[in-house]
Design a protein around this motif. Structure first.
Motif, PDB file in Angstrom:
ATOM      1  N   ARG A 126       1.033  -1.118  -0.192  1.00  0.00           N
ATOM      2  CA  ARG A 126      -0.153  -0.317  -0.302  1.00  0.00           C
ATOM      3  C   ARG A 126       1.096   1.305   0.039  1.00  0.00           C
ATOM      4  NH1 ARG A 126      -3.825  -0.004   5.180  1.00  0.00           N
ATOM      5  NH2 ARG A 126      -4.612   2.054   4.073  1.00  0.00           N
ATOM      6  N   ARG A 127       0.444   1.855  -0.758  1.00  0.00           N
ATOM      7  CA  ARG A 127       1.455   2.999  -1.114  1.00  0.00           C
ATOM      8  C   ARG A 127       0.610   4.560  -1.283  1.00  0.00           C
ATOM      9  NH1 ARG A 127       5.313   0.174  -4.277  1.00  0.00           N
ATOM     10  NH2 ARG A 127       7.453   0.171  -3.509  1.00  0.00           N
ATOM     11  N   ARG A 128       1.116   5.493  -0.186  1.00  0.00           N
ATOM     12  CA  ARG A 128       0.072   7.045  -1.274  1.00  0.00           C
ATOM     13  C   ARG A 128       0.939   7.924  -1.008  1.00  0.00           C
ATOM     14  NH1 ARG A 128      -1.571   8.506   5.159  1.00  0.00           N
ATOM     15  NH2 ARG A 128      -0.185   9.501   6.051  1.00  0.00           N
ATOM     16  N   ILE A 129       0.370   9.319  -1.128  1.00  0.00           N
ATOM     17  CA  ILE A 129       1.413  10.375  -1.889  1.00  0.00           C
ATOM     18  C   ILE A 129       0.945  11.204  -0.783  1.00  0.00           C
ATOM     19  CG2 ILE A 129       2.127  12.359  -2.866  1.00  0.00           C
ATOM     20  CD1 ILE A 129       3.337   9.601  -4.515  1.00  0.00           C
ATOM     21  N   ALA A 130       1.445  12.045   0.470  1.00  0.00           N
ATOM     22  CA  ALA A 130       0.745  13.180   1.740  1.00  0.00           C
ATOM     23  C   ALA A 130       2.186  14.157   1.209  1.00  0.00           C
ATOM     24  CB  ALA A 130       1.449  12.095   2.474  1.00  0.00           C
ATOM     25  N   PRO A 131       1.458  15.500   0.348  1.00  0.00           N
ATOM     26  CA  PRO A 131       2.575  16.436   0.161  1.00  0.00           C
ATOM     27  C   PRO A 131       2.402  17.418   1.400  1.00  0.00           C
ATOM     28  CG  PRO A 131       1.153  15.960  -1.649  1.00  0.00           C
ATOM     29  CD  PRO A 131       0.625  14.941  -0.936  1.00  0.00           C
ATOM     30  N   PRO A 132       3.201  18.059   1.271  1.00  0.00           N
ATOM     31  CA  PRO A 132       3.053  18.710   3.552  1.00  0.00           C
ATOM     32  C   PRO A 132       1.735  19.785   2.915  1.00  0.00           C
ATOM     33  CG  PRO A 132       5.311  18.777   2.304  1.00  0.00           C
ATOM     34  CD  PRO A 132       4.178  17.694   1.664  1.00  0.00           C
ATOM     35  N   GLY A 133       0.389  19.687   3.584  1.00  0.00           N
ATOM     36  CA  GLY A 133      -0.146  20.590   4.285  1.00  0.00           C
ATOM     37  C   GLY A 133      -1.085  20.488   2.620  1.00  0.00           C
ATOM     38  N   ALA A 134      -1.318  19.341   2.612  1.00  0.00           N
ATOM     39  CA  ALA A 134      -2.119  18.518   1.319  1.00  0.00           C
ATOM     40  C   ALA A 134      -2.663  16.869   2.385  1.00  0.00           C
ATOM     41  CB  ALA A 134      -1.973  18.736   0.365  1.00  0.00           C
ATOM     42  N   ASN A 135      -4.054  17.114   1.811  1.00  0.00           N
ATOM     43  CA  ASN A 135      -4.402  15.600   1.948  1.00  0.00           C
ATOM     44  C   ASN A 135      -3.821  14.345   1.454  1.00  0.00           C
ATOM     45  OD1 ASN A 135      -6.264  16.394   3.977  1.00  0.00           O
ATOM     46  ND2 ASN A 135      -7.742  16.943   2.705  1.00  0.00           N
ATOM     47  N   PRO A 136      -3.874  13.416   1.904  1.00  0.00           N
ATOM     48  CA  PRO A 136      -2.782  12.154   1.182  1.00  0.00           C
ATOM     49  C   PRO A 136      -3.638  11.625   0.151  1.00  0.00           C
ATOM     50  CG  PRO A 136      -2.450  11.749   3.803  1.00  0.00           C
ATOM     51  CD  PRO A 136      -3.383  13.265   3.340  1.00  0.00           C
ATOM     52  N   VAL A 137      -3.251  11.572  -0.672  1.00  0.00           N
ATOM     53  CA  VAL A 137      -3.871  10.550  -1.952  1.00  0.00           C
ATOM     54  C   VAL A 137      -2.961   8.854  -1.757  1.00  0.00           C
ATOM     55  CG1 VAL A 137      -4.659  10.286  -4.168  1.00  0.00           C
ATOM     56  CG2 VAL A 137      -4.135  12.577  -3.557  1.00  0.00           C
ATOM     57  N   GLU A 138      -4.017   8.088  -1.130  1.00  0.00           N
ATOM     58  CA  GLU A 138      -2.949   6.491  -1.575  1.00  0.00           C
ATOM     59  C   GLU A 138      -3.624   6.225  -2.336  1.00  0.00           C
ATOM     60  OE1 GLU A 138      -3.558   2.223   1.043  1.00  0.00           O
ATOM     61  OE2 GLU A 138      -5.589   4.029   1.757  1.00  0.00           O
ATOM     62  N   LEU A 139      -2.544   5.146  -3.663  1.00  0.00           N
ATOM     63  CA  LEU A 139      -2.622   5.504  -4.328  1.00  0.00           C
ATOM     64  C   LEU A 139      -3.073   3.472  -4.932  1.00  0.00           C
ATOM     65  CD1 LEU A 139       1.157   5.433  -5.595  1.00  0.00           C
ATOM     66  CD2 LEU A 139      -0.701   7.381  -5.830  1.00  0.00           C
ATOM     67  N   PRO A 140      -3.681   3.395  -5.602  1.00  0.00           N
ATOM     68  CA  PRO A 140      -4.143   1.788  -6.244  1.00  0.00           C
ATOM     69  C   PRO A 140      -3.493   1.196  -6.387  1.00  0.00           C
ATOM     70  CG  PRO A 140      -4.870   3.290  -7.922  1.00  0.00           C
ATOM     71  CD  PRO A 140      -3.971   4.314  -7.077  1.00  0.00           C
ATOM     72  N   THR A 141      -4.313  -0.570  -5.241  1.00  0.00           N
ATOM     73  CA  THR A 141      -3.279  -1.451  -5.011  1.00  0.00           C
ATOM     74  C   THR A 141      -3.157  -2.765  -5.853  1.00  0.00           C
ATOM     75  OG1 THR A 141      -2.904  -0.414  -2.819  1.00  0.00           O
ATOM     76  CG2 THR A 141      -1.783  -2.728  -2.641  1.00  0.00           C
ATOM     77  N   LEU A 142      -2.233  -3.169  -6.462  1.00  0.00           N
ATOM     78  CA  LEU A 142      -2.593  -4.603  -7.020  1.00  0.00           C
ATOM     79  C   LEU A 142      -3.488  -5.221  -5.933  1.00  0.00           C
ATOM     80  CD1 LEU A 142      -2.566  -4.898 -10.159  1.00  0.00           C
ATOM     81  CD2 LEU A 142      -0.227  -5.697  -9.506  1.00  0.00           C
ATOM     82  N   SER A 143      -4.251  -6.020  -6.772  1.00  0.00           N
ATOM     83  CA  SER A 143      -4.791  -7.508  -5.904  1.00  0.00           C
ATOM     84  C   SER A 143      -4.310  -8.552  -6.290  1.00  0.00           C
ATOM     85  CB  SER A 143      -5.967  -7.465  -6.053  1.00  0.00           C
ATOM     86  OG  SER A 143      -6.723  -8.999  -5.506  1.00  0.00           O
ATOM     87  N   ALA A 144      -2.885  -9.228  -5.565  1.00  0.00           N
ATOM     88  CA  ALA A 144      -2.485 -10.932  -6.171  1.00  0.00           C
ATOM     89  C   ALA A 144      -3.375 -11.913  -5.992  1.00  0.00           C
ATOM     90  CB  ALA A 144      -1.885 -11.926  -5.210  1.00  0.00           C
ATOM     91  N   GLY A 145      -5.429 -11.845  -5.408  1.00  0.00           N
ATOM     92  CA  GLY A 145      -6.365 -12.831  -5.211  1.00  0.00           C
ATOM     93  C   GLY A 145      -6.848 -12.645  -6.591  1.00  0.00           C
ATOM     94  N   ALA A 146      -7.304 -11.573  -7.042  1.00  0.00           N
ATOM     95  CA  ALA A 146      -7.910 -11.138  -8.365  1.00  0.00           C
ATOM     96  C   ALA A 146      -6.884 -11.255  -9.395  1.00  0.00           C
ATOM     97  CB  ALA A 146      -8.506  -9.350  -8.294  1.00  0.00           C
ATOM     98  N   LEU A 147      -5.637 -11.538  -9.230  1.00  0.00           N
ATOM     99  CA  LEU A 147      -5.295 -11.409 -10.802  1.00  0.00           C
ATOM    100  C   LEU A 147      -4.920 -13.458 -10.788  1.00  0.00           C
ATOM    101  CD1 LEU A 147      -1.804  -9.173  -9.459  1.00  0.00           C
ATOM    102  CD2 LEU A 147      -2.828  -9.349 -12.068  1.00  0.00           C
ATOM    103  N   ARG A 148      -4.624 -13.681  -9.773  1.00  0.00           N
ATOM    104  CA  ARG A 148      -4.633 -15.392  -9.920  1.00  0.00           C
ATOM    105  C   ARG A 148      -5.927 -15.540 -10.247  1.00  0.00           C
ATOM    106  NH1 ARG A 148      -1.747 -14.592  -4.816  1.00  0.00           N
ATOM    107  NH2 ARG A 148       0.467 -15.776  -5.093  1.00  0.00           N
ATOM    108  N   ARG A 149      -7.313 -15.012  -9.773  1.00  0.00           N
ATOM    109  CA  ARG A 149      -8.835 -15.397 -10.884  1.00  0.00           C
ATOM    110  C   ARG A 149      -8.506 -15.439 -11.941  1.00  0.00           C
ATOM    111  NH1 ARG A 149      -9.798 -13.420  -5.407  1.00  0.00           N
ATOM    112  NH2 ARG A 149     -10.883 -11.258  -5.859  1.00  0.00           N
TER     113      ARG A 149
END
Length: 352
Positions: free
Chosen positions: A164-187
């Motif tokens: 899980r990753r995010r961008i958290a600029p100073p003075g702004a709300n953090p934005v979490e980046l989409p995270t790849l799903s291992a389970g979905a890929l296997r399915r």
């Protein structure tokens, strides 16, 4: 004769396996007669770029789509460009060819759209490799699954691509980046194989670097706003340790490197590939060099200096390289630099 990817022998040859010996020892990467790297997705598409020896641009008028307000009901839409990267890498040894997909772009349908407009048969794929887990390189799996159906396909990743990753600029709300799903890929039929170490794919013809040694003093990674969840808190994630590159040894020419973002540093990656293989010549670098933005522009001069010393014959910086770095590289290495554009094929043949 081409090896059919559906054959048991081809599947076994395509699956990654540990490279013999520890990373400090040279890994034997047999030379190939030809490598073709087709950029399926990049940040730009320019329909007016011309071809030249070793650089094949798609024809003007590619991408015919329905358009009822035109006479005849159709128009030429060209190819998709988006903030992301994806490349098709085909190696030939004698009469045998093998093809890997390296990254999948950002959107669910961008890469797949360009694949269809270019007339590429993804049924010929021997496997997929992810350079790292950021969404702009891993977003196109659903489009690939649509084109292929649920047919088994090896997918080589670093274990940290699920971070899980995010961008958290100073003075702004953090934005979490989409995270790849291992389970979905296997399915969807992908055979997920996790490795930190170097891997040899397609019968040893392609090397995946695994984790890249950080040896330069100027390539220091992502700035503090780039963070990862460690299980209890968000912390600065400078290394993007899952960043890895693809390496091919072309007979008589040297190494061809394909990078996603180059978070490890393009100079670190080049030096790491030379150390891993024991081959001291880098002939081509294609992909993202991540030199865009205020945090990275200060390292453009030493990067250009180091790449000039390598003296590649082909330099195709794309995706996250940034216009300032493009300008510097084009001015310093004008004979090697080529403008990247979705749909372009770079073909390097044996010099021996």
């Amino acid at each position: 004769m081409c090896v059919e990817p559906g054959d048991a022998a081809a599947r076994e040859a395509a699956a990654p396996r540990p490279a013999e010996g520890p990373a400090v020892d040279p890994i034997t990467v047999p030379p190939v007669d030809e490598v073709a790297v087709t950029t399926l997705i990049d940040n730009t598409f320019d329909a007016l770029l011309g071809s030249r020896d070793g650089v094949e641009r798609p024809p003007l008028g590619i991408g015919s789509v329905e358009a009822p307000l035109f006479e005849g009901g159709r128009t030429s839409a060209g190819l998709r460009a988006e903030h992301g990267f994806s490349a098709l890498v085909t190696v030939r040894r004698g009469d045998t060819t093998s093809t890997l997909l390296f990254d999948t772009g950002s959107s669910p349908d961008g890469m797949a759209t360009n694949v269809e407009r270019l007339g590429i048969d993804v049924g010929d794929l021997h496997g997929v490799v992810l350079s790292h887990g950021h969404f702009d390189h891993s977003g196109g799996f659903s489009g690939l699954a649509r084109l292929r159906g649920r047919r088994g396909l090896p997918l080589t990743v670093h274990p940290n691509v699920w971070s899980r990753r995010r961008i958290a600029p100073p003075g702004a709300n953090p934005v979490e980046l989409p995270t790849l799903s291992a389970g979905a890929l296997r399915r969807e039929g992908f055979d997920v194989i996790e490795r930190r170490e170097p891997s040899l794919l397609v019968d040893g013809a392609i090397l995946i670097t695994g984790e890249v040694d950080r040896v330069t003093e100027f390539e220091r990674g992502m700035p503090p706003p780039h963070q990862a969840w460690d299980g209890s808190a968000w912390r600065h994630d400078p290394t993007v340790i899952d960043d890895q590159a693809l390496v091919v040894n072309v007979r008589g020419r040297g190494l061809v490197l394909v990078t996603g973002c180059g978070h490890a540093g393009i100079v670190n990656i080049a030096r790491h590939a030379m150390r891993l293989t024991g081959i001291d010549r880098v002939d081509a670098l294609i992909g993202g060099f991540h030199l865009s933005g205020a945090a990275f522009e200060p390292i453009i001069p030493p990067t250009v200096e180091a790449l000039t010393a390598l003296a590649p014959s082909l330099l195709v910086p794309g995706h996250c390289t940034g216009w300032r770095a493009q300008q510097a590289l084009a001015g310093t290495l004008p004979d090697a630099w080529v403008q990247s554009s979705s749909g372009t094929t770079y073909r390097l043949r044996s010099a021996a």
